[in-house]
Design an enzyme around this catalytic site. Structure first.
Site, PDB file in Angstrom:
ATOM      1  N   GLY A 161     -14.017  68.821 -38.508  1.00  0.00           N
ATOM      2  CA  GLY A 161     -13.089  69.744 -37.860  1.00  0.00           C
ATOM      3  C   GLY A 161     -11.772  69.800 -38.597  1.00  0.00           C
ATOM      4  O   GLY A 161     -11.559  69.087 -39.577  1.00  0.00           O
ATOM      5  N   SER A 162     -10.880  70.642 -38.118  1.00  0.00           N
ATOM      6  CA  SER A 162      -9.579  70.775 -38.763  1.00  0.00           C
ATOM      7  C   SER A 162      -8.549  71.179 -37.733  1.00  0.00           C
ATOM      8  O   SER A 162      -8.874  71.728 -36.676  1.00  0.00           O
ATOM      9  CB  SER A 162      -9.629  71.814 -39.894  1.00  0.00           C
ATOM     10  OG  SER A 162     -10.051  73.078 -39.382  1.00  0.00           O
ATOM     11  N   GLY A 163      -7.300  70.876 -38.058  1.00  0.00           N
ATOM     12  CA  GLY A 163      -6.189  71.239 -37.192  1.00  0.00           C
ATOM     13  C   GLY A 163      -5.116  71.950 -37.982  1.00  0.00           C
ATOM     14  O   GLY A 163      -5.371  72.479 -39.072  1.00  0.00           O
ATOM     15  N   LYS A 170      -4.263  68.826 -40.730  1.00  0.00           N
ATOM     16  CA  LYS A 170      -5.206  67.828 -41.230  1.00  0.00           C
ATOM     17  C   LYS A 170      -6.650  68.327 -41.197  1.00  0.00           C
ATOM     18  O   LYS A 170      -7.014  69.165 -40.376  1.00  0.00           O
ATOM     19  CB  LYS A 170      -5.088  66.539 -40.407  1.00  0.00           C
ATOM     20  CG  LYS A 170      -3.818  65.755 -40.672  1.00  0.00           C
ATOM     21  CD  LYS A 170      -3.621  64.646 -39.661  1.00  0.00           C
ATOM     22  CE  LYS A 170      -3.335  65.212 -38.287  1.00  0.00           C
ATOM     23  NZ  LYS A 170      -2.954  64.181 -37.311  1.00  0.00           N
ATOM     24  N   VAL A 184     -10.584  66.826 -40.988  1.00  0.00           N
ATOM     25  CA  VAL A 184     -11.310  65.647 -40.534  1.00  0.00           C
ATOM     26  C   VAL A 184     -12.742  65.714 -41.042  1.00  0.00           C
ATOM     27  O   VAL A 184     -13.439  66.722 -40.859  1.00  0.00           O
ATOM     28  CB  VAL A 184     -11.299  65.525 -38.998  1.00  0.00           C
ATOM     29  CG1 VAL A 184     -11.985  64.234 -38.554  1.00  0.00           C
ATOM     30  CG2 VAL A 184      -9.876  65.565 -38.475  1.00  0.00           C
ATOM     31  N   LYS A 209      -9.318  61.352 -42.461  1.00  0.00           N
ATOM     32  CA  LYS A 209      -8.301  62.372 -42.256  1.00  0.00           C
ATOM     33  C   LYS A 209      -7.566  62.593 -43.562  1.00  0.00           C
ATOM     34  O   LYS A 209      -7.124  61.637 -44.208  1.00  0.00           O
ATOM     35  CB  LYS A 209      -7.308  61.949 -41.166  1.00  0.00           C
ATOM     36  CG  LYS A 209      -7.795  62.176 -39.754  1.00  0.00           C
ATOM     37  CD  LYS A 209      -6.678  61.977 -38.752  1.00  0.00           C
ATOM     38  CE  LYS A 209      -7.169  62.219 -37.334  1.00  0.00           C
ATOM     39  NZ  LYS A 209      -6.086  62.065 -36.339  1.00  0.00           N
ATOM     40  N   ASP A 268       2.137  66.511 -28.240  1.00  0.00           N
ATOM     41  CA  ASP A 268       1.036  67.489 -28.251  1.00  0.00           C
ATOM     42  C   ASP A 268      -0.093  66.923 -27.391  1.00  0.00           C
ATOM     43  O   ASP A 268      -1.135  66.511 -27.893  1.00  0.00           O
ATOM     44  CB  ASP A 268       0.571  67.751 -29.681  1.00  0.00           C
ATOM     45  CG  ASP A 268      -0.417  68.914 -29.756  1.00  0.00           C
ATOM     46  OD1 ASP A 268      -0.540  69.653 -28.763  1.00  0.00           O
ATOM     47  OD2 ASP A 268      -1.080  69.062 -30.796  1.00  0.00           O
TER      48      ASP A 268
END
Length: 437
Positions: free
Chosen positions: A84-86, A89, A91, A105, A217
């Protein structure tokens, strides 16, 4: 963070793009000479550098946990795949030489944080450095904040062959994304466990080695589960800063649908604002959905007291933890159950046997979606439940237990096909046996 179901194609593109940004930066192209960053970017870099230094300095050498993995372990990883990603970052999942899985990460070169910075300052290398500070801060916090409710840091690698401020990789405990929809369908006991784990985490953060820590957050997507236990996995937006004030009027804690007036302490800080911010977020994102739904009737008054007190911020984290521990004690001890009923007399018990495994009637919420598997305090509670199900003719008590120590019991619509099992007992409704004869 995107869920695990994100397409493989998208993951591959993001992964390859991130690797390219992390491993290749030709001189003179997309990179300024050191110290030549735009003034605005220099200001942001300075602020993040100071932020990182503040946390590094606040944690004593004794408080910083030793990392057991380093760059050599990173080089031997296999089976790397996108998770996944944000905003800042990326992952990944990978396998260590010993076969165990870890999460990685890294800076997300195509993430919105970096893209915003590049649009603003036109300095890709400087923006990579800026993004790296958030990951470096997270590594520092994970080394200093050690709690079962915080994802475990296994190690980190700072690749000195490139700009050490950009090439950072954190190696972490691997968790599964928290799926709220699935959790809503889970037995109440499992949902209570998630809420209790969260309260214990917030209690630790309110009294951490750094002081009171706020998760700025605070969203369900920032949490994962590891073997059923809730853990926060993103702490880069954590803060120990408490709002400064000249009077109570300056201490307003605002949320989308509600605001609270807090006290300005003598030190010129809004008293307990970080603790209260965390607690109200726990109420609105977790307690509201998970606590009262399908709870044992006798426990609901206690749960609604918790809901009302945290929803109005009348409880602090200490009082909230005490209230949760009280509910847990009542539930584990069986004191919430009615006085002993006579229902068990209606059943014939056959020790040393169980019923052969087979699909049967379903109940909700069950630990087994193909049948009716529930937790009980004892056989008497199981008899009460069986009597409340029109289909139930028998139930099997084994030695399987839940995290609270309660027995897992299978309820069945028949009582045929007995199988020897020294650790089980079958309870058959006497009226059903008579009808069978």
């Amino acid at each position: 963070m995107q869920p695990l179901g994100t397409s493989v194609a998208l993951g591959a593109v993001l992964f390859l793009g991130a690797l390219a940004l992390l491993t290749f930066c030709p001189p003179g192209r997309g990179r300024r000479a050191a110290g030549r960053e735009p003034p605005g970017l220099l200001g942001e870099l300075r602020a993040r550098r100071e932020d990182l230094g503040r946390y590094s300095g606040a944690l004593s050498s004794q408080a910083l946990a030793e990392s057991r993995l380093g760059c050599a372990d990173l080089a031997s990883l296999t089976g790397t795949r996108y998770l996944g990603s944000g905003f800042s970052k990326l992952v990944l999942q990978a396998t260590l030489a010993d076969g165990s899985a870890v999460a990685l990460k890294r800076i997300h070169g195509e993430g919105s944080d970096v893209r915003r910075c590049v649009r603003l300052y036109r300095d890709p290398a400087g923006c990579q450095r800026l993004a790296s500070y958030k990951l470096r801060k997270e590594v520092t916090l994970l080394r200093g904040l050690r709690h079962p409710g915080i994802i475990q840091l296994y190690g980190e690698c700072y690749d000195n062959s490139l700009d050490p401020e950009r090439r950072v990789t954190a190696m972490l405990e691997l968790g599964s994304p928290l799926e709220m929809i699935q959790l809503l369908q889970a037995p109440w006991e499992e949902r209570f466990k998630v809420c209790l784990s969260l309260v214990k985490l917030l209690h630790y953060l309110a009294h951490s080695p750094l002081g009171s820590v706020a998760l700025l957050d605070f969203q369900p997507r920032q949490f994962v589960t590891v073997d059923g236990d809730l853990k926060v996995t993103d702490v880069d937006d954590a803060s120990t800063e408490e709002l400064t004030c000249g009077g109570d009027a300056d201490c307003i804690l605002e949320f989308p649908t509600k605001s609270f007036s807090l006290t300005c302490a003598a030190a010129g800080r809004c008293e307990g604002i970080n603790e209260k911010r965390n607690l109200y977020n726990a109420y609105r994102f977790f307690f509201t959905y998970l606590l009262p739904h399908t709870a044992p009737p006798a426990l609901k008054p206690f749960l609604y007291d918790i809901m009302n007190a945290t929803g109005d911020l009348r409880y602090g984290i200490n009082e909230t933890l005490d209230a949760f521990e009280k509910v847990l004690y009542l539930y584990k001890s069986g004191l919430h159950l009615p006085k002993r009923s006579q229902h068990l007399k209606e059943f014939l018990v056959i020790n040393g046997f169980r019923l052969q495994e087979a699909a049967d009637y379903k109940c909700w919420p069950s630990y087994n979606h193909l049948g009716c598997l529930l937790s009980v305090h004892n056989a008497n509670e199981a008899a009460v439940i069986c009597n409340s199900h029109p289909q139930c003719q028998s139930f099997i008590v084994s030695q399987q237990r839940t995290w609270t120590g309660r027995l897992l019991v299978t309820f069945r619509s028949n009582f045929t096909d007995l199988v020897p099992d020294a650790n089980s007992a079958v309870y058959i409704r006497r009226s059903s046996v008579l009808r069978k004869r």
